[in-house]
Design a protein around this motif. Structure first.
Motif, PDB file in Angstrom:
ATOM      1  N   UNK A 116      81.140  67.154  78.922  1.00 41.72           N
ATOM      2  CA  UNK A 116      80.674  65.834  79.308  1.00 41.72           C
ATOM      3  C   UNK A 116      79.150  65.693  79.267  1.00 41.72           C
ATOM      4  N   UNK A 117      78.419  66.641  79.835  1.00 42.18           N
ATOM      5  CA  UNK A 117      76.957  66.535  79.854  1.00 42.18           C
ATOM      6  C   UNK A 117      76.382  66.532  78.447  1.00 42.18           C
ATOM      7  N   UNK A 118      76.914  67.414  77.596  1.00 46.62           N
ATOM      8  CA  UNK A 118      76.446  67.456  76.206  1.00 46.62           C
ATOM      9  C   UNK A 118      76.784  66.157  75.493  1.00 46.62           C
ATOM     10  N   UNK A 119      77.983  65.634  75.747  1.00 48.69           N
ATOM     11  CA  UNK A 119      78.396  64.398  75.105  1.00 48.69           C
ATOM     12  C   UNK A 119      77.529  63.216  75.490  1.00 48.69           C
ATOM     13  N   UNK A 120      77.183  63.132  76.772  1.00 51.46           N
ATOM     14  CA  UNK A 120      76.345  62.015  77.224  1.00 51.46           C
ATOM     15  C   UNK A 120      74.958  62.074  76.597  1.00 51.46           C
ATOM     16  N   UNK A 121      74.390  63.288  76.510  1.00 46.43           N
ATOM     17  CA  UNK A 121      73.066  63.405  75.898  1.00 46.43           C
ATOM     18  C   UNK A 121      73.120  63.043  74.424  1.00 46.43           C
ATOM     19  N   UNK A 122      74.146  63.551  73.722  1.00 49.65           N
ATOM     20  CA  UNK A 122      74.271  63.247  72.298  1.00 49.65           C
ATOM     21  C   UNK A 122      74.508  61.764  72.072  1.00 49.65           C
ATOM     22  N   UNK A 123      75.333  61.145  72.925  1.00 57.94           N
ATOM     23  CA  UNK A 123      75.614  59.716  72.777  1.00 57.94           C
ATOM     24  C   UNK A 123      74.345  58.892  72.941  1.00 57.94           C
ATOM     25  N   UNK A 124      73.545  59.223  73.934  1.00 60.56           N
ATOM     26  CA  UNK A 124      72.289  58.496  74.148  1.00 60.56           C
ATOM     27  C   UNK A 124      71.380  58.631  72.929  1.00 60.56           C
ATOM     28  N   UNK A 129      69.223  56.068  67.978  1.00 59.62           N
ATOM     29  CA  UNK A 129      68.918  56.159  66.556  1.00 59.62           C
ATOM     30  C   UNK A 129      69.637  55.091  65.735  1.00 59.62           C
ATOM     31  N   UNK A 130      70.437  54.249  66.396  1.00 59.12           N
ATOM     32  CA  UNK A 130      71.128  53.183  65.692  1.00 59.12           C
ATOM     33  C   UNK A 130      72.367  53.635  64.946  1.00 59.12           C
ATOM     34  N   UNK A 131      72.924  54.789  65.314  1.00 58.35           N
ATOM     35  CA  UNK A 131      74.130  55.296  64.655  1.00 58.35           C
ATOM     36  C   UNK A 131      75.360  54.558  65.194  1.00 58.35           C
ATOM     37  N   UNK A 132      76.271  54.205  64.296  1.00 59.62           N
ATOM     38  CA  UNK A 132      77.521  53.572  64.707  1.00 59.62           C
ATOM     39  C   UNK A 132      78.451  54.658  65.254  1.00 59.62           C
ATOM     40  N   UNK A 133      78.493  54.772  66.571  1.00 54.81           N
ATOM     41  CA  UNK A 133      79.193  55.898  67.192  1.00 54.81           C
ATOM     42  C   UNK A 133      80.706  55.729  67.187  1.00 54.81           C
ATOM     43  N   UNK A 134      81.208  54.531  67.434  1.00 51.29           N
ATOM     44  CA  UNK A 134      82.642  54.331  67.484  1.00 51.29           C
ATOM     45  C   UNK A 134      83.191  54.511  68.890  1.00 51.29           C
ATOM     46  N   UNK A 135      84.531  54.585  69.027  1.00 50.88           N
ATOM     47  CA  UNK A 135      85.147  54.709  70.347  1.00 50.88           C
ATOM     48  C   UNK A 135      84.810  56.056  70.995  1.00 50.88           C
ATOM     49  N   UNK A 136      84.585  56.023  72.303  1.00 50.20           N
ATOM     50  CA  UNK A 136      84.297  57.249  73.064  1.00 50.20           C
ATOM     51  C   UNK A 136      85.056  57.171  74.385  1.00 50.20           C
ATOM     52  N   UNK A 137      85.757  58.245  74.724  1.00 46.23           N
ATOM     53  CA  UNK A 137      86.477  58.315  75.991  1.00 46.23           C
ATOM     54  C   UNK A 137      85.884  59.414  76.853  1.00 46.23           C
ATOM     55  N   UNK A 138      85.952  59.224  78.159  1.00 47.12           N
ATOM     56  CA  UNK A 138      85.533  60.245  79.113  1.00 47.12           C
ATOM     57  C   UNK A 138      86.744  60.735  79.882  1.00 47.12           C
ATOM     58  N   UNK A 139      86.803  62.047  80.066  1.00 40.56           N
ATOM     59  CA  UNK A 139      87.836  62.659  80.888  1.00 40.56           C
ATOM     60  C   UNK A 139      87.176  63.165  82.156  1.00 40.56           C
ATOM     61  N   UNK A 145      85.220  62.514  74.568  1.00 41.73           N
ATOM     62  CA  UNK A 145      85.967  62.489  73.317  1.00 41.73           C
ATOM     63  C   UNK A 145      85.378  61.424  72.387  1.00 41.73           C
ATOM     64  N   UNK A 146      84.927  61.870  71.208  1.00 42.61           N
ATOM     65  CA  UNK A 146      84.385  60.971  70.200  1.00 42.61           C
ATOM     66  C   UNK A 146      85.447  60.774  69.107  1.00 42.61           C
ATOM     67  N   UNK A 147      85.944  59.551  68.953  1.00 42.80           N
ATOM     68  CA  UNK A 147      86.983  59.238  67.976  1.00 42.80           C
ATOM     69  C   UNK A 147      86.317  58.883  66.643  1.00 42.80           C
ATOM     70  N   UNK A 222      76.068  66.343  68.173  1.00 38.70           N
ATOM     71  CA  UNK A 222      77.017  66.931  69.117  1.00 38.70           C
ATOM     72  C   UNK A 222      76.877  68.450  69.188  1.00 38.70           C
ATOM     73  N   UNK A 223      76.731  69.097  68.032  1.00 40.20           N
ATOM     74  CA  UNK A 223      76.606  70.554  68.045  1.00 40.20           C
ATOM     75  C   UNK A 223      75.283  70.987  68.670  1.00 40.20           C
ATOM     76  N   UNK A 224      74.220  70.236  68.409  1.00 37.40           N
ATOM     77  CA  UNK A 224      72.927  70.559  69.025  1.00 37.40           C
ATOM     78  C   UNK A 224      73.015  70.459  70.550  1.00 37.40           C
ATOM     79  N   UNK A 225      73.643  69.377  71.036  1.00 37.65           N
ATOM     80  CA  UNK A 225      73.755  69.188  72.485  1.00 37.65           C
ATOM     81  C   UNK A 225      74.637  70.271  73.105  1.00 37.65           C
ATOM     82  N   UNK A 226      75.734  70.621  72.421  1.00 37.76           N
ATOM     83  CA  UNK A 226      76.612  71.680  72.930  1.00 37.76           C
ATOM     84  C   UNK A 226      75.866  73.013  72.994  1.00 37.76           C
ATOM     85  N   UNK A 227      75.096  73.325  71.951  1.00 32.39           N
ATOM     86  CA  UNK A 227      74.340  74.580  71.923  1.00 32.39           C
ATOM     87  C   UNK A 227      73.311  74.614  73.041  1.00 32.39           C
TER      88      UNK A 227
END
Length: 241
Positions: A116-124, A129-139, A145-147, A222-227
């Protein structure tokens, strides 16, 4: 000005009429469950019924000591059973009002599943950056979860992603960090209830009305934030002597 019926506005009358046409259990639907499921199906996410939590950490399935309570499909044929057909999903939702639902990945969509923490940072970072992220769910158990669109089945199997990036939900704890759910896998689709007595759930952060993006447009962030977060966790581990 809207017309009035029995002292109510037309809109209010339609809502009351809609509620009267539903069974009591459906009228008490938690947060528009059926509407959310139909919206996911309309976005191209194939759905199938799943188990649900019972009395805290127990599962609605018949398996004694179920290792993934409330997180697995009801049928072994979930992959072929999964559908976007509105009528079928309505039947499932109304006849199984407590059931969670899964969405089968690898046909129309994949899911990039991160802490979750990595996902939130990557999403921000991605949104800035203006990227079309798409649907995102939180557990609420700590995942995001990035769809995305699916990669499908490449003609050259040597081009397939390493298996470390793709795992089944039953083995998630063995693969910390990024999990790439593609063919043969599935995830819970919102709204879904998680085991426990504290009301944890899976819910949309960005709804399925957002178009599915190419996974490669999200992967680096996502991989950068996870690392980064994995490195921080390791830095706090006690030194072994």
């Amino acid at each position: 000005m809207s017309a009035e019926f029995d002292g109510r506005t037309g809109k209010q009358g339609k809502i009351s009429q809609w509620l009267r046409g539903r069974r009591p259990k459906e009228a008490a639907d938690d947060g528009g469950r059926e509407d959310l499921l139909l919206a996911a199906a309309a976005a191209g996410l194939p759905l199938a019924p799943a188990a649900h939590p019972v009395s805290g950490y127990r599962c609605s399935c018949d398996r004694v000591g179920c290792p993934t309570p409330g997180r697995h499909p009801l049928s072994f044929a979930w992959h072929t059973q999964s559908t976007t057909d509105r009528a079928q999903i309505e039947r499932w939702a109304r006849h199984q009002p407590q059931a969670n639902f899964i969405t089968a990945t690898g046909t129309t969509h994949d899911v990039l599943d991160v802490p979750l923490d990595a996902g939130r940072e990557a999403l921000e970072r991605l949104l800035a950056a203006g990227v079309d992220v798409g649907p995102v769910a939180e557990s609420d158990d700590g995942r995001m979860l990035f769809f995305t669109l699916t990669r499908g089945t490449p003609e050259d199997e040597d081009e397939w992603w390493p298996c470390q990036l793709d795992c089944h939900p039953e083995t998630m704890d063995e693969h910390p960090g990024l999990r790439w759910h593609c063919r043969g896998s599935y995830v819970l689709v919102p709204p879904a209830r998680l085991p426990g007595d504290d009301g944890q759930a899976v819910h949309w952060f960005r709804g399925p009305e957002h178009p599915l993006p190419d996974p490669l447009t999200l992967l680096e962030s996502l991989t950068d934030a996870c690392a980064k977060y994995a490195g921080e966790d390791q830095a706090t581990w006690p030194t072994r002597h």
